[in-house]
Design an enzyme around this catalytic site. Structure first.
Site, PDB file in Angstrom:
ATOM      1  N   MET A  76       1.287  -1.027   0.484  1.00 58.84           N
ATOM      2  CA  MET A  76       0.362  -0.018  -0.308  1.00 58.84           C
ATOM      3  C   MET A  76       1.014   1.935  -0.316  1.00 58.84           C
ATOM      4  O   MET A  76       0.401   1.938   1.047  1.00 58.84           O
ATOM      5  CB  MET A  76      -0.665  -0.092   1.126  1.00 58.84           C
TER       6      MET A  76
ATOM      7  N   GLY B 272       2.286   1.073   3.838  1.00 58.19           N
ATOM      8  CA  GLY B 272       3.455  -0.282   4.098  1.00 58.19           C
ATOM      9  C   GLY B 272       2.178  -1.361   3.545  1.00 58.19           C
ATOM     10  O   GLY B 272       2.030  -1.501   2.840  1.00 58.19           O
TER      11      GLY B 272
ATOM     12  N   ASP C  92       9.063  -4.193  -6.797  1.00 58.71           N
ATOM     13  CA  ASP C  92      10.136  -5.432  -6.839  1.00 58.71           C
ATOM     14  C   ASP C  92      10.754  -5.180  -6.222  1.00 58.71           C
ATOM     15  O   ASP C  92      11.005  -6.271  -6.087  1.00 58.71           O
ATOM     16  CB  ASP C  92      10.677  -4.206  -8.651  1.00 58.71           C
TER      17      ASP C  92
END
Ligand SMILES: Nc1ncnc2c1ncn2[C@@H]1O[C@H](COP(=O)(O)OP(=O)(O)OP(=O)(O)O)[C@@H](O)[C@H]1O
Ligand SMILES: [Mg+2]
Length: 313
Positions: free
Chosen positions: A223, A227, A255
């Site tokens: 998010m 976090g 990533d």
């Protein structure tokens, strides 16, 4: 140590730049940050190499502009399993505005023929047996349908490797049906999967629990600055990264998080430590224009500020 392979079916060069505000329809002067061989699986592999993990990379590359990719693989020591196809690997443009909003202009890349795909499926199902974890990242190229993709994911799972899936749109929706071992949709991707907006943490958890219930062992919802949540058989963990004062580019935060998660898993860290580490790696990523961790000590101050909580579902 486990052996890791990342797959990038729709590789790209990332042309990354920065400017105060994009004026549509005008000439915009862009501060150039670089042209990087990229694509989500390659980004994950780059970060894993920095973290000291041996990685192989596979997927498709256009044979006409393959040079910088081969150079990168050699330079940082990535085992090259990429299948070359006719044409060029696309260039994506990523512009960060001052308020740190990133605008992505994603172009279409090479066209995968039925023969290319058949060859890929056959070869990848053979070489995947040499690996313990396979991270399948990013979008689908032209010529590969979401259903074909999900079929292949299912076959990978049947071979017995741990499949990590980080994709979006129809590739994610179909791919989730194959029940990968770990998935990391972001908040928006989870909304797209469930078909409506999720405005509270409890709604997000309820949606993620549906993925767990259908058979996905590890569901991580990221998010952004808020976090992430990790649902597994051990319950629900919540991670809060420190507030990043100097956001350069959020390109590759997801990533980097996937790489951090894989790092924890291959090093058999406890779940909470794995999430803490992955959160630090991803928070570090937003302070730079490209992905990677040039020096592991740079993570220490961030690690100390990451908060991990076990929460009730
Ligand atoms: N502004 C930020 N400050 C601190 N940490 C951040 C910030 N943005 C992202 N992160 C970290 O990166 C993780 C992944 O970010 P995000 O949810 O934006 O992923 P994503 O949308 O999949 O990104 P990507 O564009 O790479 O696919 C977050 O869970 C968080 O740990
Ligand atoms: Mg993402």
């Amino acid at each position: 140590m486990s052996k890791v392979l990342t797959i990038t079916l729709n590789a790209a060069y990332d042309l990354v730049g920065r400017l105060a505000r994009i004026e549509l329809g005008e000439v915009n002067q862009v501060e150039t940050l670089g042209l990087f061989p990229a694509g989500k699986g390659i980004n994950v592999a780059k970060v894993l190499r920095d973290l000291g993990v041996d990685v192989a990379v596979g997927g498709f590359l256009g044979q006409d502009n393959v040079g910088d990719f081969e150079h990168l693989f050699q330079q940082i020591g990535l085992q090259d399993r990429f299948q070359r196809v006719e044409g060029k690997t696309r260039i994506n443009v990523k512009i960060t505005e001052t308020e740190a909003d990133v605008t992505d202009l994603n172009f279409l890349g090479y066209q995968i023929t039925p023969q290319d795909w058949a060859e890929f499926v056959e070869k990848s199902l053979a070489y995947c047996q040499q690996f313990d974890i396979i991270a399948v990242c990013g979008s689908l190229p032209r010529g590969v349908s979401p259903v074909q993709f999900a079929d292949w994911l299912r076959q990978l799972g049947n071979v017995g490797v741990k499949v990590v899936l980080d994709s979006s749109n129809a590739a994610l929706t179909e791919g989730l049906k194959a029940n990968p071992w770990l998935v990391k949709p972001n908040h928006r991707e989870l909304e797209a999967w469930i078909g409506h907006s999720l405005s509270s943490q409890s709604e997000i958890i309820a949606a993620a629990q549906k993925l767990r219930a259908q058979g996905i062992a590890n569901v991580i919802i990221s998010m952004g600055a808020q976090g992430s949540l990790w649902l597994s058989e051990q319950g629900i963990l919540q991670a809060q990264p420190p507030k990043c004062e100097n956001v350069v580019s959020t390109v590759g935060a997801g990533d980097s998080m996937v790489a951090g998660l894989i790092y924890g898993i291959v090093n058999q860290l406890p779940t909470a430590k794995t999430l803490e580490f992955a959160t630090a790696v991803s928070a570090f990523a937003v302070s730079q224009s490209n992905v990677g961790v040039p020096d592991l000590r740079l993570l220490d101050p961030i690690l100390q500020q990451v908060k991990i909580n076990q929460i009730e579902g």
